[in-house]
Design an enzyme around this catalytic site. Structure first.
Site, mmCIF file in Angstrom:
data_model
loop_
_atom_site.group_PDB
_atom_site.id
_atom_site.type_symbol
_atom_site.label_atom_id
_atom_site.label_comp_id
_atom_site.label_asym_id
_atom_site.label_seq_id
_atom_site.Cartn_x
_atom_site.Cartn_y
_atom_site.Cartn_z
ATOM 1 N NE ARG B 18 -0.451 0.146 5.105
ATOM 2 C CZ ARG B 18 -0.538 0.971 5.984
ATOM 3 N NH1 ARG B 18 -1.325 2.093 5.867
ATOM 4 N NH2 ARG B 18 -0.007 0.479 6.920
ATOM 5 C CB SER B 45 -5.015 3.820 5.898
ATOM 6 O OG SER B 45 -5.161 4.380 7.337
ATOM 7 C CD GLU B 66 -16.903 3.684 2.482
ATOM 8 O OE1 GLU B 66 -18.177 3.934 2.587
ATOM 9 O OE2 GLU B 66 -15.942 3.952 3.232
ATOM 10 C CG PHE B 91 -14.691 0.099 4.314
ATOM 11 C CD1 PHE B 91 -15.824 -0.656 4.833
ATOM 12 C CD2 PHE B 91 -13.502 0.674 4.842
ATOM 13 C CE1 PHE B 91 -15.279 -0.662 6.462
ATOM 14 C CE2 PHE B 91 -13.328 0.830 6.197
ATOM 15 C CZ PHE B 91 -14.393 -0.072 7.043
ATOM 16 C CG HIS B 117 -5.821 -1.538 5.380
ATOM 17 N ND1 HIS B 117 -5.114 -0.557 4.681
ATOM 18 C CD2 HIS B 117 -5.532 -1.446 6.869
ATOM 19 C CE1 HIS B 117 -4.300 0.204 5.549
ATOM 20 N NE2 HIS B 117 -4.559 -0.380 6.687
ATOM 21 C CG ASP B 125 -8.486 -2.651 12.957
ATOM 22 O OD1 ASP B 125 -8.307 -2.537 13.928
ATOM 23 O OD2 ASP B 125 -8.092 -1.892 11.759
ATOM 24 N NE ARG B 175 -2.696 -1.919 9.435
ATOM 25 C CZ ARG B 175 -2.292 -2.370 10.743
ATOM 26 N NH1 ARG B 175 -2.205 -3.652 10.986
ATOM 27 N NH2 ARG B 175 -1.911 -1.677 11.618
#
Lengths: 286, 324
Positions: B18, B45, B66, B91, B117, B125, B175
């Site tokens: 990323r 992020s 989104e 998402f 991610h 998470d 990530r």
């Protein structure tokens, strides 16, 4: 610089255009024995004013003209009113209209971008048109278009406002200060399952838009001059995005549809019903 | 990349795939590409904030929305821009599949979806943040290019390559910081629809993407120590898939193992299996997430728990060999 080749029609010409658009709507849904006449008839004056009343600047001979205004049907099931209007405006041959919804036709059951030329956005999944307009407006801003160029008119349904994405878009248009966007709500009070007040209440709808920072006008959506004037007023504003809430009747112009709007959301008329509908349409709105 | 003489090239520190996104955007903008990038409240992020800093007029955040972001991306693309939209893979596509389907894929918009991610390596998470189904969703859309780079270098190549056409892309980035596999552009570089041959071998072929490429190389090296010649293909391009490379691998080596950080349903393994079934059925084994959701934990522990390791690939290789 290219400019719109379409000059504004006078009132009697606008009323004639409305009749022709309504005829196409009932004829094509009759030919297909499906499609959505009710929510197309309610939006007839809106589309007539946009394309023939001098509101939207466009050029049927050059549909990709970069500084054109964009007309976006967000309530994508009202496709018949779009095809009827584009055919009348000269974007494609009227002879093609009866192929609506047939295998291999350009005239798909829900609008498809650039098919025929003049359709700016694919529709059918509700709630996406205002966001799409936000993207266009940001693009026009980056491209340095003049304030009165590249306006975007988005026709949304009142039932469609159930979809949460609309409110994301309404919030962001205001946040980004996108004055080029004018939303037009076809407030026909009926959605697929029945009366909007029973299915999902959206009133006070004007207050909601105002609370999100939009300029709000209310008009009789079947008074084509009033609709035109309200949209021209909105077009001229450069302080905030604008919404014109058009009070309409689902199925307007065809008595048996207007009297039973829930029954005419998504089906085509029979031969006898078509004959009656055409007769009533030729008589004009009463 | 080949296995020959990489020793002369200095090995860079590990990096997350990323991390390539922000610098790649800046390079594109600096080079004069007519790009616009969108974020949905995750720009620190995704790395989109780097473009915000260097070319503020070319970047917009829409807040945590989104669906709005995707439709805005389509609208921007309709004005001729090359649009990048970034969020977490859970998402995007998770929150906005219909917007991607109708407005990006059906309208064939010039929008590059950059999903960071991806997979369970998100770590602590937990399940709601761990995309194990995004590749299934994205590969099922006609016309969508789907790419899972194996390291930050390949991610940079893929992100910039996407700007060279007008097609919709989905690029999934991870990530965690991972070893860099691609040490020199003169050795190889990303090509859409082309497998990258990383190890030669004739006994079976190991096909991997994303975070599983590096452990798969280690598995091949371990198998080599046992006298098993394992070919390794980095299949960053899941769609279009390099069917020729898959068929050739099946014909020449007679057994296949696929390894991916995704549900075993609907990702790289499914795409390869489809090709094998149609053209050259040979024994095939999968290393992936066995149709269950993720959970919290350090990412390295999660990879162990879900069997996404070099050891799992080697064990699967032996199962495949036994079926030849």
């Amino acid at each position: 610089m290219t400019t719109s080749t379409v000059t504004a029609a006078d009132t009697s010409a606008l009323l004639d255009v409305c009749k022709r658009i309504r005829r196409h709507i009932v004829e094509m849904t009759h030919a297909a024995q499906s499609g959505h006449p009710g929510g197309s008839l309610s939006a007839t004056e809106i589309f007539a004013a946009l394309y023939f009343g001098g509101v939207a600047r466009h050029d049927p001979a050059n549909p990709q003209w970069g500084r054109r205004d964009r007309v976006i049907l967000s309530k994508g099931h009202a496709t018949p009113v779009v095809y009827a209007t584009l055919a009348e405006a000269g974007y494609f041959d009227r002879e093609v209209i009866p192929t609506f919804r047939a295998l291999g036709t350009e005239l798909q059951g829900h609008v498809v971008r650039n098919k025929p030329p003049g359709v700016e956005m694919s529709g059918g999944a509700l709630g996406m048109g205002l966001s799409f307009a936000v993207g266009i407006a940001l693009g026009h801003q980056l491209d340095g278009l003049a304030d009165d160029e590249g306006q975007i008119f988005v026709v949304v349904g009142d039932g469609e406002l159930n979809e949460g994405q609309n409110w994301e878009a309404i919030m962001s248009a205001s946040h980004f200060g996108l004055h080029r966007i004018t939303a037009i709500v076809d407030r026909n009070h009926f959605q697929n399952d029945g009366p909007g007040d029973e299915i999902m209440r959206i009133d006070p709808v004007g207050d909601k838009w105002a609370a999100f920072g939009w300029g709000v006008q209310h008009v009789d959506g079947h008074d084509v001059e009033a609709v035109r004037d309200a949209m021209l007023t909105a077009r001229a504003r450069s302080d905030a995005p604008q919404v014109v809430i058009c009070e309409t009747v689902k199925g307007r112009g065809v008595s048996f549809m207007a009297e039973n709007p829930a029954g005419w959301h998504g089906k085509g008329p029979s031969d006898e019903q078509l004959a009656q509908a055409l007769e009533e349409i030729d008589g004009g709105l009463t | 990349m080949t296995s020959s003489s990489p020793a002369a090239i200095p090995v860079p520190p590990p990096a997350a795939a990323r991390e390539a996104y922000g610098p790649a955007l800046v390079k594109l903008a600096d080079a004069g590409h007519d790009i616009v990038a969108l974020d949905a409240d995750l720009s620190a992020s995704t790395g989109g904030n780097k473009l915000a800093a260097s070319h503020p007029d070319r970047w917009f955040t829409v807040g945590a929305a989104e669906q709005n972001m995707i439709s805005i991306a389509a609208g921007l693309a309709s004005t001729g821009k090359t649009v990048y939209a970034a969020s977490f893979a859970v998402f995007m596509p998770g929150h906005c599949f219909d917007q991607i389907r109708v407005q990006i894929a059906q309208q064939r918009m010039n929008v590059k979806l950059i999903a960071s991610h991806g997979g369970i390596s998100v770590g602590e998470d937990g399940a709601s943040a761990q995309a194990i189904e995004d590749l299934a969703l994205m590969t099922s859309l006609p016309g969508m290019n789907v790419v899972v780079p194996s390291d930050a270098v390949e991610a940079d190549w893929a992100i910039r390559r996407a700007a060279e056409d007008n097609e919709p892309w989905y690029i999934r980035l991870g990530r965690p910081k991972l070893p860099i596999i691609h040490l020199d552009e003169s050795i190889s570089r990303f090509e859409l629809g082309h497998a990258e041959r990383i190890r030669e071998g004739d006994d079976l072929t190991l096909i991997a993407c994303g975070l599983m490429v590096e452990p798969t190389i280690r598995a091949a090296d371990a198998l080599a120590d046992e006298g098993v010649g394992a070919r390794v293909l980095n299949m960053a391009s899941i769609k279009p898939l390099d069917e020729e490379a898959v068929i050739q691998a099946a014909q020449q080596t007679g057994a296949i193992v696929c390894a991916e950080e995704h549900n075993v349903i609907g990702g790289l393994g499914s795409a390869v299996a489809r090709t094998l079934a149609a053209h050259c059925p040979v024994p095939m084994e999968q290393v992936g997430i066995e149709d269950r959701f993720g959970q919290s934990g350090p990412w390295t522990a999660l990879l162990q728990e879900y069997g996404l390791t070099a050891e799992s690939v080697a064990v699967a290789a032996k199962r495949a060999l036994a079926r030849k």
